[in-house]
Design a protein around this motif. Sequence first.
Motif, PDB file in Angstrom:
ATOM      1  N   GLU A   1       2.953   6.486  -2.632  1.00 48.91           N
ATOM      2  CA  GLU A   1       4.312   6.746  -3.120  1.00 48.91           C
ATOM      3  C   GLU A   1       4.906   5.555  -3.872  1.00 48.91           C
ATOM      4  O   GLU A   1       6.000   5.632  -4.405  1.00 48.91           O
ATOM      5  CB  GLU A   1       5.221   7.119  -1.928  1.00 48.91           C
ATOM      6  CG  GLU A   1       5.653   5.973  -1.001  1.00 48.91           C
ATOM      7  CD  GLU A   1       4.616   5.575   0.051  1.00 48.91           C
ATOM      8  OE1 GLU A   1       3.399   5.686  -0.212  1.00 48.91           O
ATOM      9  OE2 GLU A   1       5.030   5.109   1.138  1.00 48.91           O
TER      10      GLU A   1
ATOM     11  N   ASP B   1      -3.496   4.844  -0.912  1.00 43.47           N
ATOM     12  CA  ASP B   1      -3.969   5.133   0.441  1.00 43.47           C
ATOM     13  C   ASP B   1      -5.362   5.755   0.376  1.00 43.47           C
ATOM     14  O   ASP B   1      -5.571   6.909   0.810  1.00 43.47           O
ATOM     15  CB  ASP B   1      -2.980   6.082   1.154  1.00 43.47           C
ATOM     16  CG  ASP B   1      -1.626   5.416   1.388  1.00 43.47           C
ATOM     17  OD1 ASP B   1      -1.592   4.248   1.811  1.00 43.47           O
ATOM     18  OD2 ASP B   1      -0.593   6.081   1.147  1.00 43.47           O
TER      19      ASP B   1
ATOM     20  N   GLY C   1       0.699   1.218   5.796  1.00 41.09           N
ATOM     21  CA  GLY C   1      -0.631   1.730   6.146  1.00 41.09           C
ATOM     22  C   GLY C   1      -1.163   1.305   7.501  1.00 41.09           C
ATOM     23  O   GLY C   1      -2.368   1.386   7.732  1.00 41.09           O
TER      24      GLY C   1
ATOM     25  N   THR D   1       0.848  -1.199   0.000  1.00 37.79           N
ATOM     26  CA  THR D   1       0.000   0.000   0.000  1.00 37.79           C
ATOM     27  C   THR D   1       0.878   1.242   0.000  1.00 37.79           C
ATOM     28  O   THR D   1       2.020   1.199   0.471  1.00 37.79           O
ATOM     29  CB  THR D   1      -0.903   0.078   1.252  1.00 37.79           C
ATOM     30  OG1 THR D   1      -0.068   0.326   2.392  1.00 37.79           O
ATOM     31  CG2 THR D   1      -1.686  -1.201   1.473  1.00 37.79           C
ATOM     32  N   GLY D   2       0.347   2.320  -0.513  1.00 39.27           N
ATOM     33  CA  GLY D   2       1.046   3.606  -0.439  1.00 39.27           C
ATOM     34  C   GLY D   2       0.942   4.372  -1.745  1.00 39.27           C
ATOM     35  O   GLY D   2       1.178   3.811  -2.817  1.00 39.27           O
TER      36      GLY D   2
HETATM   37 MG    MG Z   1       2.054   4.129   3.732  1.00 37.84          MG
END
Ligand code: MG
Length: 403
Positions: free
Chosen positions: A185, A225, A248, A182-183
């Motif tokens: 970025e 996210d 996360g 997750t993310g």
């Molecule tokens: Mg994250």
Amino acid sequence: MLSYADARALVIAQISQHPRKPATSLKNVNDALGNVLACEVRTDRDYPPFHRSTRDGYAVRAADASAGSKLKCVGEIKAGDTVTEPLAPGTCIQIMTGAALPAGADAVVMIEFTERIGDTVMFQRATSSGQNFVPKGSEARANDLALKRGLRLGYAELALAAQVGAAEVVCYNRPRVAILSTGDEVVPITESPSPFHIRNSNSVSLTAQVRLAGGEPVPLGNALDRVDDLSAKIERGLKEDILVISGGVSMGKYDLVETVLKSVGTEFYFDAVAIRPGKPAVFGRCRNTFVFGLPGNPVSTMVTFQLFVIPAIDVLGGARPRQLPLLEANIVKTLHEKPGLTHFLPGRFEWTGISPEVKPLSWQGSGDIAALTKSNCFIVVPADRQDIPAGEKVSVLPRLDVI
Ligand code: MG
Ligand code: AMP
């Protein structure tokens, strides 16, 4: 907060409370490394199947071959020869390592302790009955239990299956482990990240760790996210036996994994462990799937996987949970860590001296994958120890892939 040992025990206890029989498949032994046996394997005959010589020399009746005695050599037996003739009293027969002793022979004399002239052999030392051969049936009897159900197959176990003629074995199917990073970025490793993005290395390390642990990785890519994207991808992951999510789970505004897991009905068993790295690790169950939320910093993800996900793969795969393979070593440099959490620090375990030593590696914290590539273990600094002086014994958790 739970200690890592209690958190591990909780994983094992919770998963054991929901037992399920994994489906099975027939596997060729050459493709079964790391699989868990779902059947018993029994020996097909005695092992060894005959009295097997362990030396090159002469098969004798021990009573005939005292120091200084001379016997007539009546031939030779090599490995693989069919042996039907008994050894006549007062004679000997040349024999090779791995060959079968003839009936009547009860010892093998090493060739080094004999002298031969023509077909006469002189014995230089006393001979005792039973020397230099492995008796028929001494390793296993026909129909003995060779390999138990639930055993993980390593190379020795596979060799034993092969020895007793089990060219194919019934194994439990490997637990399927969905891997979701997750993310906002995070970008796929095939893309060039912008200056503020990073490549998805966690999906790669997790895939490798799942394989090494005996699971079947099911890569699900990365979720942004955002509640909608996370929900959709978590739903997909809930079709598998285990769902491992990276990132996360910390306290940030965009750490939404726990919220989304809760909204789909996850029951949590822990949502923090007293370790560094890895403190925000989460474990729960949603419907039929056990879910791990591991913090996203790469080393946190690796450590928490080793501590908590491996025993889950064991139990769901039909095996007994592996113990943590902690070793001991003398630390070569003084350590100073904050108390209250058990620290896992990258280290280099060496066997140079009489007792093993471990060197802490310098690193920039749990994002520093490069430091980890120089390590072969984690040094375990207990929560109640602030300072560990050089020379003291410490526990060391080996990296399973390089030790
Ligand atoms: Mg994250
Ligand atoms: P998080 O646990 O989501 O707060 O993530 C912590 C940090 O871990 C992020 O700031 C990233 O630098 C790194 N990270 C998160 N996900 C990944 C990933 N899939 N691959 C590599 N690094 C990651």
